[in-house]
Design an enzyme around this catalytic site. Structure first.
Site, PDB file in Angstrom:
ATOM      1  N   HIS A  52      -1.482   0.759 -48.994  1.00 54.28           N
ATOM      2  CA  HIS A  52      -1.789  -0.392 -49.832  1.00 54.28           C
ATOM      3  C   HIS A  52      -2.074   0.100 -51.255  1.00 54.28           C
ATOM      4  O   HIS A  52      -2.249   1.297 -51.487  1.00 54.28           O
ATOM      5  CB  HIS A  52      -2.979  -1.195 -49.272  1.00 54.28           C
TER       6      HIS A  52
HETATM    7  P1  TYD Z   1      -8.516  -0.858 -45.241  1.00 56.87           P
HETATM    8  O1  TYD Z   1      -8.966  -0.765 -46.656  1.00 56.87           O
HETATM    9  O2  TYD Z   1      -7.341  -1.732 -44.931  1.00 56.87           O
HETATM   10  O3  TYD Z   1      -8.294   0.612 -44.723  1.00 56.87           O
HETATM   11  P2  TYD Z   1      -6.946   1.372 -44.385  1.00 56.87           P
HETATM   12  O4  TYD Z   1      -5.965   1.009 -45.434  1.00 56.87           O
HETATM   13  O5  TYD Z   1      -7.310   2.808 -44.433  1.00 56.87           O
HETATM   14  O6  TYD Z   1      -6.564   0.916 -43.024  1.00 56.87           O
HETATM   15  O7  TYD Z   1      -9.754  -1.326 -44.357  1.00 56.87           O
HETATM   16  C1  TYD Z   1      -9.689  -1.413 -42.959  1.00 56.87           C
HETATM   17  C2  TYD Z   1     -10.510  -2.607 -42.515  1.00 56.87           C
HETATM   18  O8  TYD Z   1     -11.873  -2.478 -42.926  1.00 56.87           O
HETATM   19  C3  TYD Z   1     -10.009  -3.927 -43.069  1.00 56.87           C
HETATM   20  O9  TYD Z   1     -10.101  -4.898 -42.047  1.00 56.87           O
HETATM   21  C4  TYD Z   1     -10.981  -4.268 -44.157  1.00 56.87           C
HETATM   22  C5  TYD Z   1     -12.256  -3.575 -43.728  1.00 56.87           C
HETATM   23  N1  TYD Z   1     -13.039  -3.092 -44.871  1.00 56.87           N
HETATM   24  C6  TYD Z   1     -14.196  -3.749 -45.227  1.00 56.87           C
HETATM   25  O10 TYD Z   1     -14.580  -4.763 -44.627  1.00 56.87           O
HETATM   26  N2  TYD Z   1     -14.933  -3.274 -46.290  1.00 56.87           N
HETATM   27  C7  TYD Z   1     -14.555  -2.191 -46.987  1.00 56.87           C
HETATM   28  O11 TYD Z   1     -15.261  -1.776 -47.943  1.00 56.87           O
HETATM   29  C8  TYD Z   1     -13.328  -1.517 -46.608  1.00 56.87           C
HETATM   30  C9  TYD Z   1     -12.847  -0.319 -47.362  1.00 56.87           C
HETATM   31  C10 TYD Z   1     -12.607  -2.000 -45.544  1.00 56.87           C
END
Ligand code: TYD
Length: 135
Positions: A52
């Site tokens: 992302h």
């Molecule tokens: P995401 O940023 O999509 O991580 P990755 O790209 O590594 O998979 O986050 C994973 C999940 O965690 C997503 O459902 C959103 C949640 N999240 C939060 O609720 N708060 C946060 O600060 C972060 C970074 C993620």
């Protein structure tokens, strides 16, 4: 010449005979006020994360244990870096597609961010990201 996508900063160390102590602070390696800190750990073998970009968010990534490879893509160029030391930090600006690969089992990747979590700031589709940076 285009500026490098990968911006690694040296994190000041204050270790002594007792062990290590590392510091990130505003006015030091941090170019922004931190509003959120999270960390990724216990990553299962073969898992890749990220995939992302953020429209505005700025982050500093520090691998405080183990190792991970981060790749950054600005819509034209891609660069990658292995973070395997808690004395280095990767600054990730806005508008960069990021992926995380090759997590070691003991990896703890700590991320300092300049804003609270906001799903509206994410671009999770690579083609949409390329259109976003193009114009
Ligand atoms: P995401 O940023 O999509 O991580 P990755 O790209 O590594 O998979 O986050 C994973 C999940 O965690 C997503 O459902 C959103 C949640 N999240 C939060 O609720 N708060 C946060 O600060 C972060 C970074 C993620």
């Amino acid at each position: 010449m285009a500026s490098p996508l990968v911006q690694v900063v040296d994190i000041p160390q204050h270790g002594d005979a007792r062990g290590q102590l590392a510091v990130v602070e505003l006015g030091g390696v941090l170019p922004f006020v931190v509003r959120r800190v999270y960390w990724i750990h216990g990553t299962k073998p073969g898992v890749k994360r990220g995939f992302h970009a953020h429209k505005k968010l700025r982050q500093l990534c520090v691998c405080v244990a183990g190792s991970v490879r981060l790749s950054l893509f600005d819509g034209r160029r891609e660069e990658s870096v292995v973070l395997d030391s808690s004395d280095k930090g990767l600054l990730v600006g806005a508008g960069l597609w990021r992926e995380m690969h090759d997590f070691s089992p003991d990896c703890v990747l700590m991320i300092f961010a300049d804003a609270e979590y906001d799903e509206a700031d994410y671009i999770r589709d690579r083609e949409e990201f390329i259109r976003h940076v193009a114009g």
